[in-house]
Design a protein around this motif. Structure first.
Motif, PDB file in Angstrom:
ATOM      1  N   ILE A   2     -27.535 -76.007 -56.760  1.00 35.38           N
ATOM      2  CA  ILE A   2     -26.860 -74.745 -57.046  1.00 35.38           C
ATOM      3  C   ILE A   2     -25.497 -74.760 -56.360  1.00 35.38           C
ATOM      4  O   ILE A   2     -25.384 -75.094 -55.182  1.00 35.38           O
ATOM      5  CB  ILE A   2     -27.680 -73.532 -56.546  1.00 35.38           C
ATOM      6  N   THR A   4     -21.977 -72.498 -55.532  1.00 34.02           N
ATOM      7  CA  THR A   4     -21.560 -71.113 -55.375  1.00 34.02           C
ATOM      8  C   THR A   4     -20.058 -71.040 -55.177  1.00 34.02           C
ATOM      9  O   THR A   4     -19.409 -72.014 -54.773  1.00 34.02           O
ATOM     10  CB  THR A   4     -22.261 -70.443 -54.175  1.00 34.02           C
ATOM     11  N   ALA A  17     -23.075 -67.976 -58.701  1.00 31.05           N
ATOM     12  CA  ALA A  17     -23.919 -69.153 -58.499  1.00 31.05           C
ATOM     13  C   ALA A  17     -24.207 -69.783 -59.851  1.00 31.05           C
ATOM     14  O   ALA A  17     -24.373 -69.082 -60.852  1.00 31.05           O
ATOM     15  CB  ALA A  17     -25.233 -68.772 -57.809  1.00 31.05           C
ATOM     16  N   ASP A  19     -25.978 -73.573 -61.820  1.00 34.08           N
ATOM     17  CA  ASP A  19     -26.543 -74.914 -61.766  1.00 34.08           C
ATOM     18  C   ASP A  19     -25.817 -75.741 -62.826  1.00 34.08           C
ATOM     19  O   ASP A  19     -24.764 -75.329 -63.320  1.00 34.08           O
ATOM     20  CB  ASP A  19     -28.072 -74.899 -61.935  1.00 34.08           C
ATOM     21  N   LEU A  38     -31.373 -67.766 -54.772  1.00 33.47           N
ATOM     22  CA  LEU A  38     -30.592 -68.857 -54.202  1.00 33.47           C
ATOM     23  C   LEU A  38     -31.444 -69.694 -53.267  1.00 33.47           C
ATOM     24  O   LEU A  38     -32.096 -69.160 -52.374  1.00 33.47           O
ATOM     25  CB  LEU A  38     -29.387 -68.316 -53.419  1.00 33.47           C
ATOM     26  N   GLU A  41     -30.352 -74.452 -49.707  1.00 41.88           N
ATOM     27  CA  GLU A  41     -29.236 -75.399 -49.782  1.00 41.88           C
ATOM     28  C   GLU A  41     -28.439 -75.164 -51.055  1.00 41.88           C
ATOM     29  O   GLU A  41     -28.913 -75.412 -52.160  1.00 41.88           O
ATOM     30  CB  GLU A  41     -29.752 -76.833 -49.763  1.00 41.88           C
ATOM     31  N   CYS A  42     -27.233 -74.659 -50.874  1.00 43.67           N
ATOM     32  CA  CYS A  42     -26.280 -74.470 -51.966  1.00 43.67           C
ATOM     33  C   CYS A  42     -24.986 -75.146 -51.542  1.00 43.67           C
ATOM     34  O   CYS A  42     -24.713 -75.285 -50.357  1.00 43.67           O
ATOM     35  CB  CYS A  42     -25.985 -72.989 -52.205  1.00 43.67           C
ATOM     36  N   ARG A  43     -24.207 -75.526 -52.516  1.00 41.12           N
ATOM     37  CA  ARG A  43     -22.927 -76.147 -52.214  1.00 41.12           C
ATOM     38  C   ARG A  43     -21.812 -75.248 -52.729  1.00 41.12           C
ATOM     39  O   ARG A  43     -21.803 -74.885 -53.902  1.00 41.12           O
ATOM     40  CB  ARG A  43     -22.838 -77.525 -52.867  1.00 41.12           C
ATOM     41  N   THR A  44     -20.878 -74.896 -51.858  1.00 42.29           N
ATOM     42  CA  THR A  44     -19.704 -74.143 -52.280  1.00 42.29           C
ATOM     43  C   THR A  44     -18.750 -75.143 -52.916  1.00 42.29           C
ATOM     44  O   THR A  44     -18.222 -76.022 -52.232  1.00 42.29           O
ATOM     45  CB  THR A  44     -19.036 -73.446 -51.081  1.00 42.29           C
TER      46      THR A  44
END
Length: 178
Positions: A2, A4, A17, A19, A38, A41-44
């Motif tokens: 995901i 963001t 957000a 995918d 969410l 672990e998400c990546r900006t």
């Protein structure tokens, strides 16, 4: 994974957000159920889907209707997905009621009736607010009930769309409408 990104809107901050398939969330800062699905672990990171969502929002906040949708990938039960699909059909600048959505769903499923309260629950758990326009749903009597982002923001969104708001403000007994 995901991805963001933050977006600064006239209503305040928005968290987007997505995918690899589509937009999975759009939350106003402080919104109820903020970031509900969410993962930890998400990546900006900017992605083509998030860029399309930002472009959609840029046009929307100028008060113009868009002629496209960014790719969407809402996460929810079959029932919620059916409600959200109906929300996407509500025209810009128009409203509908929870009861009208319930009647439409019942007709689609060959049922005699459907619970407007259940529809309200699905509308309230829409995680892609504004783009999936849950702010366009009102109470049966035209009341501006419920909006996870706050009623004040719901009013601002409807005003931005030039929605006829007169039906939402019933004058008190003994006063006349202007």
């Amino acid at each position: 994974m995901i991805f963001t990104e933050h977006y600064d809107s006239p209503l305040g901050g928005i968290l987007l957000a997505a995918d690899e398939i589509g937009l999975t969330g759009l939350w106003l800062d402080g919104q109820k159920y903020f970031g509900g699905h969410l993962p930890a672990e998400c990546r900006t990171q900017e992605t083509p889907i998030l860029t399309e969502a930002r472009r959609w929002l840029d046009i929307y906040f100028t008060g113009r209707e868009q002629d496209f949708l960014p790719p969407l990938h809402p996460v929810g039960s079959v029932f919620r997905q059916a409600v959200w699909k109906i929300l996407l059909q509500i025209p810009y600048g128009k409203t509908t009621t929870y009861g009208e959505i319930a009647r439409q769903l019942a007709a689609q499923q060959g049922l005699e009736r459907m619970s407007a309260q259940a529809v309200g629950g699905a509308v309230g758990h829409n995680e892609i607010s504004i783009i999936i326009p849950c702010h366009r749903v009102v109470g049966t009597n035209g009341s501006l009930t419920g909006y996870a982002g706050g009623i004040d923001k719901k009013i601002k969104l409807l005003e931005l769309e030039h929605t006829d708001m007169s039906r939402f403000f019933v004058p008190k007994k003994g006063t006349a409408r202007k």
